[in-house]
Design a protein around this motif. Structure first.
Motif, mmCIF file in Angstrom:
data_model
loop_
_atom_site.group_PDB
_atom_site.id
_atom_site.type_symbol
_atom_site.label_atom_id
_atom_site.label_comp_id
_atom_site.label_asym_id
_atom_site.label_seq_id
_atom_site.Cartn_x
_atom_site.Cartn_y
_atom_site.Cartn_z
ATOM 1 N N ASN A 176 35.137 41.859 55.733
ATOM 2 C CA ASN A 176 33.825 41.260 55.915
ATOM 3 C C ASN A 176 32.793 42.108 55.173
ATOM 4 O OD1 ASN A 176 31.403 40.143 56.677
ATOM 5 N ND2 ASN A 176 31.657 40.466 58.869
ATOM 6 N N PRO A 177 32.374 41.687 53.978
ATOM 7 C CA PRO A 177 31.438 42.501 53.186
ATOM 8 C C PRO A 177 30.065 42.633 53.819
ATOM 9 C CG PRO A 177 31.700 40.338 52.205
ATOM 10 C CD PRO A 177 32.729 40.430 53.298
ATOM 11 N N PHE A 178 29.762 41.795 54.811
ATOM 12 C CA PHE A 178 28.435 41.837 55.411
ATOM 13 C C PHE A 178 28.313 42.863 56.536
ATOM 14 C CE2 PHE A 178 28.803 37.791 53.302
ATOM 15 C CZ PHE A 178 27.629 37.779 52.555
ATOM 16 N N GLU A 179 29.424 43.473 56.916
ATOM 17 C CA GLU A 179 29.342 44.558 57.896
ATOM 18 C C GLU A 179 28.654 45.771 57.299
ATOM 19 O OE1 GLU A 179 33.209 45.368 59.418
ATOM 20 O OE2 GLU A 179 33.213 43.647 60.775
ATOM 21 N N ASP A 180 29.105 46.168 56.106
ATOM 22 C CA ASP A 180 28.523 47.336 55.432
ATOM 23 C C ASP A 180 27.789 46.962 54.149
ATOM 24 O OD1 ASP A 180 29.593 49.212 57.343
ATOM 25 O OD2 ASP A 180 31.559 48.930 56.394
ATOM 26 N N LEU A 181 27.574 45.672 53.940
ATOM 27 C CA LEU A 181 26.884 45.162 52.755
ATOM 28 C C LEU A 181 27.514 45.707 51.473
ATOM 29 C CD1 LEU A 181 23.177 45.324 54.010
ATOM 30 C CD2 LEU A 181 24.746 43.375 54.031
ATOM 31 N N VAL A 182 28.821 45.456 51.344
ATOM 32 C CA VAL A 182 29.583 45.923 50.184
ATOM 33 C C VAL A 182 29.674 44.798 49.154
ATOM 34 C CG1 VAL A 182 31.806 46.781 49.380
ATOM 35 C CG2 VAL A 182 30.945 47.481 51.614
ATOM 36 N N PHE A 183 29.010 45.007 48.024
ATOM 37 C CA PHE A 183 29.083 44.059 46.915
ATOM 38 C C PHE A 183 29.313 44.868 45.650
ATOM 39 C CE2 PHE A 183 26.268 42.416 50.211
ATOM 40 C CZ PHE A 183 26.946 41.252 50.558
ATOM 41 N N ASP A 184 30.540 45.317 45.509
ATOM 42 C CA ASP A 184 30.930 46.269 44.469
ATOM 43 C C ASP A 184 31.855 45.571 43.470
ATOM 44 O OD1 ASP A 184 32.626 48.382 43.175
ATOM 45 O OD2 ASP A 184 31.391 49.701 44.414
ATOM 46 N N PRO A 185 31.629 45.744 42.187
ATOM 47 C CA PRO A 185 32.457 45.070 41.182
ATOM 48 C C PRO A 185 33.919 45.497 41.171
ATOM 49 C CG PRO A 185 31.005 46.668 40.137
ATOM 50 C CD PRO A 185 30.563 46.545 41.555
ATOM 51 N N HIS A 186 34.253 46.566 41.902
ATOM 52 C CA HIS A 186 35.633 47.036 41.944
ATOM 53 C C HIS A 186 36.429 46.440 43.106
ATOM 54 C CE1 HIS A 186 33.432 50.267 39.745
ATOM 55 N NE2 HIS A 186 34.471 50.134 38.943
ATOM 56 N N PHE A 187 35.746 45.698 43.996
ATOM 57 C CA PHE A 187 36.413 45.135 45.169
ATOM 58 C C PHE A 187 36.355 43.611 45.127
ATOM 59 C CE2 PHE A 187 35.021 49.349 46.539
ATOM 60 C CZ PHE A 187 36.193 49.853 47.081
ATOM 61 N N CYS A 188 37.480 42.986 45.373
ATOM 62 C CA CYS A 188 37.544 41.523 45.393
ATOM 63 C C CYS A 188 36.508 40.960 46.365
ATOM 64 C CB CYS A 188 38.939 41.065 45.792
ATOM 65 S SG CYS A 188 39.093 39.270 46.012
ATOM 66 N N PHE A 189 35.765 39.969 45.900
ATOM 67 C CA PHE A 189 34.702 39.403 46.733
ATOM 68 C C PHE A 189 35.242 38.746 47.996
ATOM 69 C CE2 PHE A 189 36.093 35.526 44.735
ATOM 70 C CZ PHE A 189 35.712 34.499 45.582
ATOM 71 N N LEU A 190 36.512 38.309 47.964
ATOM 72 C CA LEU A 190 37.053 37.566 49.107
ATOM 73 C C LEU A 190 37.961 38.415 49.986
ATOM 74 C CD1 LEU A 190 36.930 34.711 50.309
ATOM 75 C CD2 LEU A 190 39.038 34.183 49.082
ATOM 76 N N SER A 191 38.846 39.205 49.372
ATOM 77 C CA SER A 191 39.819 39.973 50.155
ATOM 78 C C SER A 191 39.431 41.432 50.346
ATOM 79 C CB SER A 191 41.192 39.903 49.478
ATOM 80 O OG SER A 191 41.188 40.649 48.263
ATOM 81 N N GLY A 192 38.546 41.948 49.495
ATOM 82 C CA GLY A 192 38.170 43.357 49.566
ATOM 83 C C GLY A 192 39.129 44.290 48.856
ATOM 84 N N ALA A 193 40.186 43.749 48.244
ATOM 85 C CA ALA A 193 41.172 44.580 47.553
ATOM 86 C C ALA A 193 40.588 45.140 46.253
ATOM 87 C CB ALA A 193 42.416 43.754 47.232
ATOM 88 N N LEU A 194 41.023 46.345 45.882
ATOM 89 C CA LEU A 194 40.625 46.918 44.601
ATOM 90 C C LEU A 194 41.122 46.016 43.474
ATOM 91 C CD1 LEU A 194 41.303 50.724 45.144
ATOM 92 C CD2 LEU A 194 39.109 49.708 44.485
ATOM 93 N N THR A 195 40.267 45.796 42.481
ATOM 94 C CA THR A 195 40.660 44.876 41.417
ATOM 95 C C THR A 195 39.855 45.113 40.154
ATOM 96 O OG1 THR A 195 41.002 42.547 40.873
ATOM 97 C CG2 THR A 195 38.996 43.087 42.065
ATOM 98 N N THR A 196 40.396 44.653 39.032
ATOM 99 C CA THR A 196 39.658 44.622 37.769
ATOM 100 C C THR A 196 39.564 43.187 37.250
ATOM 101 O OG1 THR A 196 41.699 45.043 36.538
ATOM 102 C CG2 THR A 196 40.347 46.953 37.113
ATOM 103 N N GLU A 197 40.131 42.229 38.009
ATOM 104 C CA GLU A 197 40.113 40.818 37.611
ATOM 105 C C GLU A 197 38.739 40.208 37.902
ATOM 106 O OE1 GLU A 197 42.575 38.870 36.369
ATOM 107 O OE2 GLU A 197 44.167 40.365 36.338
#
Length: 327
Positions: free
Chosen positions: A7-28
């Motif tokens: 849940n990105p809204f718990e800590d307001l995480v909007f980072d280009p290295h983390f999948c917007f949906l799953s939170g997994a590290l990614t470069t896609e």
């Protein structure tokens, strides 16, 4: 589920290295607007403004960080939507509402993601903290959880969390009409053959409120000016919606079920506030400006508000073929 979902809204995480949906590290990356849709209507190089009108992006530049399995899931969803799209209204109307929710939700959430990143960066430059109200954190968190149904064992039981309608619509073949309200999670799209309006977090209340006109429309192919008026009715209904949608969320070791609770009046407070014709006319004039129709044309002294959906006196549906305006 054995562990809570991202849940990105718990800590307001909007980072280009983390999948917007799953939170997994990614470069896609995945485009906010499906590439086939941009290619078909040639709007990739056009620009879309953020809410405060000071920042705009090219549609084709809007991309989200995306884990490979999420990207593949959206690719498969796009294939289903594109196949239905090619069949026109009948194809789109036959789709399961859950698929339409996921597809429209991907676009609305993608734009919301960019709004969050833009506002965070703007405040950082001012030396201020980025934050959201508890109400918005909860609303957006629920929406994100529901969108994860694309890749997680999440089911919707009973009342659905959304109102989604698909209807026949006549447009010139090269016109693509899109509107949204990212804060209130609203979506509308009109193309040659059909239109879609989606309220993605209303627990069906706005769809129920507008059901009378939706029933009258059946069997007709809407004129574009009727489509704009219909979306304005949904949009303004959301504005005067007075209750917060609530959900029963049950999680087990293997899956999650989500049930939207029906919106019911409590005490003397109605579900919707008072409909103000003046405010609605201002909103509608924004949508009708392409036809040169101003607020003063919609509201005239001692006359009912102008409508292209219903005769203001008899309330009969206005047959689209009688409207002498361009497509």
């Amino acid at each position: 589920m054995s562990a809570p979902l991202y849940n990105p809204f718990e800590d307001l995480v909007f980072d280009p290295h983390f999948c917007f949906l799953s939170g997994a590290l990614t470069t896609e990356r995945i485009s906010v607007f499906p590439e086939w849709l941009m290619d078909h209507f040639k709007f990739g190089d056009e620009r879309i403004e953020m809410m405060d009108k000071t920042k705009a992006y090219k549609y084709s530049d809007l991309e989200l960080p995306c884990a490979p399995e999420v990207k593949e899931a959206f690719a498969q969803l796009d294939l289903k939507i594109q196949a239905a799209y090619k069949k026109g209204f009948e194809g789109m109307a036959a789709l399961e509402e859950k698929l339409l929710f996921q597809w429209t939700g991907r676009i609305v959430y993608g734009l919301l993601y960019y709004e969050m990143v833009y506002e965070r960066n703007r405040l950082q430059k001012l030396g201020e903290d980025f934050n959201l109200s508890p109400m918005l954190r909860e609303r957006f968190g629920h929406f994100h959880l529901m969108l994860q149904s694309l890749v997680e064992p999440i089911s919707f039981v009973g009342q659905k969390p959304w109102s989604i309608i698909v209807f026949p619509l006549k447009y010139s073949a090269d016109i693509f009409s899109y509107r949204d309200d990212t804060v209130n999670l609203l979506f509308s799209m009109g193309v040659n053959g059909f239109g879609i309006i989606a309220c993605l977090q209303d627990n069906g209340a706005i769809g129920e409120r507008q059901n009378d006109i939706v029933e009258k429309m059946k069997g007709h192919v809407l004129h574009p000016i009727q489509f704009e008026e219909l979306y304005a009715r949904f949009h303004y209904s959301d504005y005067i919606f007075q209750y917060k949608p609530e959900y029963i969320i049950n999680a087990t070791d293997t899956d999650i079920s989500i049930e939207a609770l029906p919106i019911k009046k409590v005490g003397s407070k109605p579900v919707f506030g008072i409909w103000n014709d003046d405010m609605f006319a201002q909103l509608l004039a924004n949508y009708w400006q392409v036809y040169g129709i101003e607020r003063e044309d919609i509201l005239k002294f001692q006359k009912p508000p102008l409508s292209f959906l219903e005769n203001p006196y008899s309330k009969e549906f206005i047959v689209p073929e009688t409207i002498d305006l361009p497509f």
